[in-house]
Write a protein that holds these residues in place. Sequence first.
Motif, PDB file in Angstrom:
ATOM      1  N   ARG A   1       0.832  -1.209   0.000  1.00  0.00           N
ATOM      2  CA  ARG A   1       0.000   0.000   0.000  1.00  0.00           C
ATOM      3  C   ARG A   1       0.865   1.257   0.000  1.00  0.00           C
ATOM      4  N   ALA A   2       2.020   1.188   0.667  1.00  0.00           N
ATOM      5  CA  ALA A   2       2.959   2.312   0.610  1.00  0.00           C
ATOM      6  C   ALA A   2       3.459   2.499  -0.820  1.00  0.00           C
ATOM      7  N   LEU A   3       3.766   1.386  -1.488  1.00  0.00           N
ATOM      8  CA  LEU A   3       4.193   1.463  -2.887  1.00  0.00           C
ATOM      9  C   LEU A   3       3.059   1.983  -3.755  1.00  0.00           C
ATOM     10  N   GLY A   4       1.846   1.536  -3.484  1.00  0.00           N
ATOM     11  CA  GLY A   4       0.690   1.981  -4.262  1.00  0.00           C
ATOM     12  C   GLY A   4       0.476   3.481  -4.152  1.00  0.00           C
ATOM     13  N   GLU A   5       0.687   4.038  -2.960  1.00  0.00           N
ATOM     14  CA  GLU A   5       0.542   5.483  -2.780  1.00  0.00           C
ATOM     15  C   GLU A   5       1.543   6.234  -3.650  1.00  0.00           C
ATOM     16  N   LEU A   6       2.761   5.733  -3.711  1.00  0.00           N
ATOM     17  CA  LEU A   6       3.798   6.354  -4.536  1.00  0.00           C
ATOM     18  C   LEU A   6       3.497   6.192  -6.027  1.00  0.00           C
ATOM     19  N   LEU A   7       3.003   5.014  -6.395  1.00  0.00           N
ATOM     20  CA  LEU A   7       2.700   4.747  -7.805  1.00  0.00           C
ATOM     21  C   LEU A   7       1.593   5.660  -8.326  1.00  0.00           C
ATOM     22  N   MET A   8       0.607   5.938  -7.491  1.00  0.00           N
ATOM     23  CA  MET A   8      -0.471   6.810  -7.920  1.00  0.00           C
ATOM     24  C   MET A   8      -0.054   8.280  -7.919  1.00  0.00           C
ATOM     25  N   TYR A   9       0.980   8.590  -7.161  1.00  0.00           N
ATOM     26  CA  TYR A   9       1.552   9.941  -7.204  1.00  0.00           C
ATOM     27  C   TYR A   9       2.321  10.134  -8.510  1.00  0.00           C
ATOM     28  N   ARG A  10       3.130   9.126  -8.889  1.00  0.00           N
ATOM     29  CA  ARG A  10       3.905   9.243 -10.121  1.00  0.00           C
ATOM     30  C   ARG A  10       4.241   7.842 -10.623  1.00  0.00           C
ATOM     31  N   PRO A  11       3.446   7.262 -11.532  1.00  0.00           N
ATOM     32  CA  PRO A  11       3.716   5.899 -12.026  1.00  0.00           C
ATOM     33  C   PRO A  11       4.863   5.875 -13.036  1.00  0.00           C
ATOM     34  N   VAL A  12       5.997   5.335 -12.638  1.00  0.00           N
ATOM     35  CA  VAL A  12       7.159   5.238 -13.517  1.00  0.00           C
ATOM     36  C   VAL A  12       7.719   3.829 -13.474  1.00  0.00           C
ATOM     37  N   SER A  13       8.376   3.430 -14.548  1.00  0.00           N
ATOM     38  CA  SER A  13       8.920   2.085 -14.636  1.00  0.00           C
ATOM     39  C   SER A  13      10.062   1.863 -13.656  1.00  0.00           C
ATOM     40  N   GLY A  14      10.804   2.935 -13.318  1.00  0.00           N
ATOM     41  CA  GLY A  14      11.897   2.802 -12.355  1.00  0.00           C
ATOM     42  C   GLY A  14      11.418   2.506 -10.953  1.00  0.00           C
ATOM     43  N   SER A  15      10.148   2.825 -10.690  1.00  0.00           N
ATOM     44  CA  SER A  15       9.471   2.516  -9.436  1.00  0.00           C
ATOM     45  C   SER A  15      10.282   2.926  -8.216  1.00  0.00           C
ATOM     46  N   PHE A  16      10.562   1.971  -7.303  1.00  0.00           N
ATOM     47  CA  PHE A  16      11.155   2.334  -6.023  1.00  0.00           C
ATOM     48  C   PHE A  16      12.543   2.935  -6.141  1.00  0.00           C
ATOM     49  N   SER A  17      13.267   2.627  -7.217  1.00  0.00           N
ATOM     50  CA  SER A  17      14.555   3.280  -7.440  1.00  0.00           C
ATOM     51  C   SER A  17      14.345   4.765  -7.703  1.00  0.00           C
ATOM     52  N   GLU A  18      13.325   5.074  -8.491  1.00  0.00           N
ATOM     53  CA  GLU A  18      12.987   6.462  -8.773  1.00  0.00           C
ATOM     54  C   GLU A  18      12.544   7.196  -7.506  1.00  0.00           C
ATOM     55  N   TYR A  19      11.722   6.534  -6.698  1.00  0.00           N
ATOM     56  CA  TYR A  19      11.220   7.175  -5.495  1.00  0.00           C
ATOM     57  C   TYR A  19      12.333   7.376  -4.467  1.00  0.00           C
ATOM     58  N   ALA A  20      13.245   6.411  -4.371  1.00  0.00           N
ATOM     59  CA  ALA A  20      14.383   6.569  -3.465  1.00  0.00           C
ATOM     60  C   ALA A  20      15.244   7.744  -3.900  1.00  0.00           C
TER      61      ALA A  20
END
Length: 479
Positions: free
Chosen positions: A81-100
């Motif tokens: 759900r934490a990942l889902g919150e980030l994905l809906m903020y900005r869905p990118v293929s880099g995912s958690f690397s991008e968010y970090a």
Amino acid sequence: MTSAQVDHGQDGRRAAEVADAGPVGEGYQRALGSRQIQMIAIGGAIGTGLFLGAGKAISKAGPSLILAYAVAGLVIFFIMRALGELLMYRPVSGSFSEYAREFIGPFAGFVTGWTYWLFWVVTGITEVTAAAQYMTFWFSIPPWVSALVFTIILYGVNLISVKLFGELEFWFSMVKVTAIVGMILICAGILTLGFSDAGDTASVTHLWADGGFFPHGIKGTLMTLQIVMFAFLAVELVGVTAGESKDPKTVLPKAINTVPWRIAVFYVGALVMILSVVPWTVFSPDVSPFVEAFDKMGLGLGAGIVNFVVLTAALSSCNSGMYSTGRMLRDLALNGQGPNLFTRLTRSGTPLVGTTFSAALMLVGVWINYQWPGDAFTYVVSFATISGMWAWIMILISQLRYRRLADRGVLPQSAFRAPGAPYTSVFALAFIAVVVVMMGIDKDTRISLYCAPLWAALLGVSYLVLKARNPGNRAFAKN
């Protein structure tokens, strides 16, 4: 857009523009539909960690393993759900690397991207090796031949198109789901109707009658946490598909919200049924509990069925590894934190060089495994668990920092807020910390904690070299 970094000191309007931009410019094709994303999400939670690893965990914890899977499953839901919150903020293929990279810093993104890439390379090596061994159950062919053929086929699938990858993963997941549901129904039939060799002794009282629910005490249950968490590794893969989903803001929340019932059915439900039909004391730590359960039930086809399922699980993991490694390398390259040649795509929008490089390393690893199957390779494999959990840690910390900025109005609020955050995210981080402590106590998994600092040192030196060579690159600038 993956190279864009949000300046959190600017006003919310600028931040909103960045967030809404999505994965523009990544070059990928949005070819993964709802059906495929759902099955990728389901398949990510079912792997060889359940089909094979559960045997060792049962011997350590007995029926209390059910509780371990349930609690760990709740933590996984918090992470997703934490990942889902980030994905809906900005869905990118880099995912958690991008968010970090965005919420913690460029070095965190660098470490996360390369560590997740290594996790899948190591996992791919072990899984394709395992798949080759499973083939010897039916055919007398050298394992290296099967390993080579499987790697080439999966490499080709991933290069042709992301849609073909999704379709193959759909059917891999379907086999795993069907096998577990079938096992649950058979066990339910034995418990209620009493058929098969286990019919006379099958009873739910096995869950507490043979030494109690905690036959080895609470410590025995805690010592299985690293095995349990390893079984859940790859559930976060759905986040990597964000840049190639047809409708990520609709499909991804649905996939993430299915996590509780997936874990309840495929892990908790399956174990409750198996341990009710067959006493936990019967299972061997070195044999799949599914194989032993079929054997005790007197169902002769059980061994062959389970062998086919674990072969499918291994190939599914290899397929996922091919998919994610190419995208992680490309995300790093787009951000100046990897060789520029990894940015190249095929005409169908798949990362050509990154996937090829990863597949080549998997083949080299398979060869090394067959030539020198000693402790050194085992030590490298043990690193997979800690490297996989690193991605979860980055997801949780990124979500905490994003939520703080969103609540202050600096960034737009996500349409899929994690319930209970920040408390649920802090709880999940604390739980992961407990798992790491347990890994340090267990001599069989302690080596992974020794490997982590060496990998961190290598990444630290590499980062400093890249930063020195590219002093003006925004990828190395603090947010």
